[in-house]
Design a protein around this motif. Structure first.
Motif, mmCIF file in Angstrom:
data_model
loop_
_atom_site.group_PDB
_atom_site.id
_atom_site.type_symbol
_atom_site.label_atom_id
_atom_site.label_comp_id
_atom_site.label_asym_id
_atom_site.label_seq_id
_atom_site.Cartn_x
_atom_site.Cartn_y
_atom_site.Cartn_z
ATOM 1 N N ALA A 40 0.603 -1.391 -0.175
ATOM 2 C CA ALA A 40 -0.069 -0.371 -0.476
ATOM 3 C C ALA A 40 0.955 1.407 -0.381
ATOM 4 O O ALA A 40 0.385 2.309 -0.739
ATOM 5 C CB ALA A 40 -0.893 -0.143 1.552
ATOM 6 N N ALA A 75 -6.429 1.414 -0.942
ATOM 7 C CA ALA A 75 -7.132 2.112 0.305
ATOM 8 C C ALA A 75 -7.866 0.143 0.352
ATOM 9 O O ALA A 75 -7.666 -0.230 1.835
ATOM 10 C CB ALA A 75 -8.410 2.304 -0.474
ATOM 11 N N PRO A 76 -7.704 -0.269 -1.018
ATOM 12 C CA PRO A 76 -7.805 -1.994 0.148
ATOM 13 C C PRO A 76 -7.151 -3.058 0.673
ATOM 14 O O PRO A 76 -6.853 -3.417 1.257
ATOM 15 C CB PRO A 76 -8.681 -2.714 -1.076
ATOM 16 C CG PRO A 76 -8.202 -2.006 -2.151
ATOM 17 C CD PRO A 76 -7.590 -0.623 -1.615
ATOM 18 N N LEU A 78 -4.435 -1.629 2.494
ATOM 19 C CA LEU A 78 -4.621 -0.185 3.394
ATOM 20 C C LEU A 78 -6.115 -1.219 4.578
ATOM 21 O O LEU A 78 -6.010 -1.426 5.859
ATOM 22 C CB LEU A 78 -4.594 0.724 3.802
ATOM 23 C CG LEU A 78 -3.108 2.037 3.932
ATOM 24 C CD1 LEU A 78 -4.067 3.459 4.048
ATOM 25 C CD2 LEU A 78 -2.369 1.518 4.634
ATOM 26 N N ALA A 79 -6.614 -1.772 3.724
ATOM 27 C CA ALA A 79 -8.653 -1.966 4.766
ATOM 28 C C ALA A 79 -7.891 -3.156 4.682
ATOM 29 O O ALA A 79 -8.490 -4.131 6.513
ATOM 30 C CB ALA A 79 -9.369 -1.838 3.842
ATOM 31 N N TYR A 80 -6.935 -4.327 4.000
ATOM 32 C CA TYR A 80 -6.616 -5.749 4.543
ATOM 33 C C TYR A 80 -6.023 -6.389 4.855
ATOM 34 O O TYR A 80 -5.741 -7.035 6.204
ATOM 35 C CB TYR A 80 -6.458 -6.785 3.203
ATOM 36 C CG TYR A 80 -5.705 -7.495 3.323
ATOM 37 C CD1 TYR A 80 -6.675 -8.786 3.128
ATOM 38 C CD2 TYR A 80 -4.617 -7.612 3.070
ATOM 39 C CE1 TYR A 80 -6.776 -10.279 3.537
ATOM 40 C CE2 TYR A 80 -4.333 -9.172 3.162
ATOM 41 C CZ TYR A 80 -5.169 -10.506 3.125
ATOM 42 O OH TYR A 80 -4.086 -11.806 3.702
ATOM 43 N N SER A 81 -4.670 -4.937 5.505
ATOM 44 C CA SER A 81 -3.874 -4.663 5.996
ATOM 45 C C SER A 81 -3.798 -4.985 8.018
ATOM 46 O O SER A 81 -2.796 -5.306 8.564
ATOM 47 C CB SER A 81 -2.529 -3.328 5.799
ATOM 48 O OG SER A 81 -2.802 -2.543 6.139
ATOM 49 N N LEU A 157 -9.017 8.506 0.012
ATOM 50 C CA LEU A 157 -8.111 7.707 0.732
ATOM 51 C C LEU A 157 -9.311 6.873 1.738
ATOM 52 O O LEU A 157 -9.336 5.550 1.844
ATOM 53 C CB LEU A 157 -6.550 7.799 0.759
ATOM 54 C CG LEU A 157 -6.240 6.826 1.194
ATOM 55 C CD1 LEU A 157 -5.990 5.625 0.644
ATOM 56 C CD2 LEU A 157 -4.229 7.376 1.359
ATOM 57 N N VAL A 158 -9.085 8.066 2.663
ATOM 58 C CA VAL A 158 -9.987 7.584 4.216
ATOM 59 C C VAL A 158 -11.283 6.572 3.770
ATOM 60 O O VAL A 158 -11.795 5.679 4.504
ATOM 61 C CB VAL A 158 -9.723 9.224 4.669
ATOM 62 C CG1 VAL A 158 -10.770 8.470 6.013
ATOM 63 C CG2 VAL A 158 -8.953 9.306 5.650
ATOM 64 N N THR A 161 -10.718 3.366 2.311
ATOM 65 C CA THR A 161 -10.612 2.513 3.133
ATOM 66 C C THR A 161 -11.382 2.345 3.893
ATOM 67 O O THR A 161 -11.664 1.202 4.450
ATOM 68 C CB THR A 161 -9.452 3.157 4.369
ATOM 69 O OG1 THR A 161 -8.369 3.963 3.123
ATOM 70 C CG2 THR A 161 -9.058 1.939 4.558
ATOM 71 N N TRP A 164 -13.436 0.100 1.702
ATOM 72 C CA TRP A 164 -13.054 -1.466 1.150
ATOM 73 C C TRP A 164 -13.129 -2.331 2.580
ATOM 74 O O TRP A 164 -12.942 -3.286 2.698
ATOM 75 C CB TRP A 164 -11.591 -1.502 0.476
ATOM 76 C CG TRP A 164 -12.262 -0.811 -0.864
ATOM 77 C CD1 TRP A 164 -11.304 0.202 -1.402
ATOM 78 C CD2 TRP A 164 -12.248 -2.079 -2.095
ATOM 79 N NE1 TRP A 164 -11.744 0.561 -2.705
ATOM 80 C CE2 TRP A 164 -12.594 -1.444 -2.659
ATOM 81 C CE3 TRP A 164 -13.548 -3.147 -1.726
ATOM 82 C CZ2 TRP A 164 -13.155 -1.708 -4.072
ATOM 83 C CZ3 TRP A 164 -13.908 -3.267 -2.802
ATOM 84 C CH2 TRP A 164 -13.549 -2.833 -4.196
ATOM 85 N N ARG A 165 -12.666 -1.588 3.669
ATOM 86 C CA ARG A 165 -12.979 -2.486 5.051
ATOM 87 C C ARG A 165 -13.942 -3.078 5.939
ATOM 88 O O ARG A 165 -13.829 -3.992 6.085
ATOM 89 C CB ARG A 165 -12.410 -1.496 6.613
ATOM 90 C CG ARG A 165 -12.274 -1.867 8.069
ATOM 91 C CD ARG A 165 -11.582 -2.961 7.502
ATOM 92 N NE ARG A 165 -10.841 -2.709 9.585
ATOM 93 C CZ ARG A 165 -9.910 -4.355 9.508
ATOM 94 N NH1 ARG A 165 -9.397 -5.055 8.923
ATOM 95 N NH2 ARG A 165 -10.509 -4.517 10.716
#
Length: 252
Positions: A40, A75-76, A78-81, A157-158, A161, A164-165
């Motif tokens: 990301a 974004a995805p 970061l959401a996954y991480s 981005l926020v 994210t 996708w979260r």
């Protein structure tokens, strides 16, 4: 933006080192999620600290590509991480408790973790943010003011994210895989509609790129439509596979 990225990396690396140097080292998140965070950051650097950023001031299509990197790659990932779990380790336990209590005290926050409406709010926030920043007046405003431009990228981005979260955590808490399919499909449809408005506009929509002609604007609309469609389709297939997997488990 360089400062924000540097702070993000510093907090994450501090949390990671703290986590692994403890008496009983344990990964707060899986190693693939750690790799997702660094991927990301690489995508974020490509979008904001590479020649892509300079070219985005000259070509609308490149600026659209930059936005797509933020909402469909950074974004995805970061959401996954689950990067927040590692970043929290950068702070002493008293600070972590204070942060947790402050978040829990925010009205509706506890309920949002388990209510389906939170997923729809996240999707709505994402859609509204996308449409707002592609209003010609707002777009030109961001291009003419560096602080507003940073705000544009941060809010995109926020919002992405958050969206996708809730999609990636479907089936675990607030959103079923079936409703995730519906949510992603609706977001994809509105994205296609926005890209169509850009592609088929009879005149340049944005003053900053009015000298480029319509070809640049059409290409921007195509970029917005096709890559996004594949990402939304992929997430829909993923949600469907989870839904079918859960159904088979219940049958057994």
């Amino acid at each position: 933006m360089e400062t924000l990225i540097a702070i993000l990396m510093a907090l994450y690396l501090t949390g990671l080192v703290t986590m692994l140097s403890s008496r009983h080292p344990k990964w707060a998140v899986s190693k693939p999620r750690v790799l997702a965070f660094f991927a990301a950051v690489l995508a974020l650097v490509l979008a904001l600290l590479s020649p892509v950023d300079a070219l985005s001031e000259e070509l609308f299509s490149v600026h659209m590509f930059q936005h797509l990197l933020l909402i469909l790659a950074v974004a995805p990932l970061l959401a996954y991480s689950n990067s927040h779990l590692v970043i929290l380790r950068a702070f002493p336990i008293s600070t972590r408790r204070y942060i947790g209590q402050a978040i829990a005290a925010f009205p509706g926050m506890k309920q949002a973790a388990h209510k389906e409406v939170a997923a729809w709010i996240a999707a709505g926030f994402f859609v509204v943010t996308m449409w707002f920043w592609h209003i010609p007046a707002a777009y030109d405003w961001a291009l003419g003011n560096e602080a507003v431009h940073v705000c544009e990228h941060v809010t995109l981005l926020v919002a992405a994210t958050f969206f996708w979260r809730v999609v990636l955590t479907s089936g675990k808490r607030r959103l079923s895989p079936a409703m995730a399919v519906v949510l992603v499909s609706l977001v994809g449809i509105q994205g296609s509609f926005l890209s169509a408005l850009i592609m088929f506009a009879p005149h340049p929509l944005y003053a900053a790129y009015s000298g480029n002609g319509l070809d640049d604007q059409v290409l921007a609309g195509v970029l917005m439509c096709i890559p996004a469609s594949f990402v939304y389709l992929g997430s829909t297939i993923w949600a469907l596979s989870r839904m079918l997997g859960n159904s088979r488990t219940h049958v057994r």
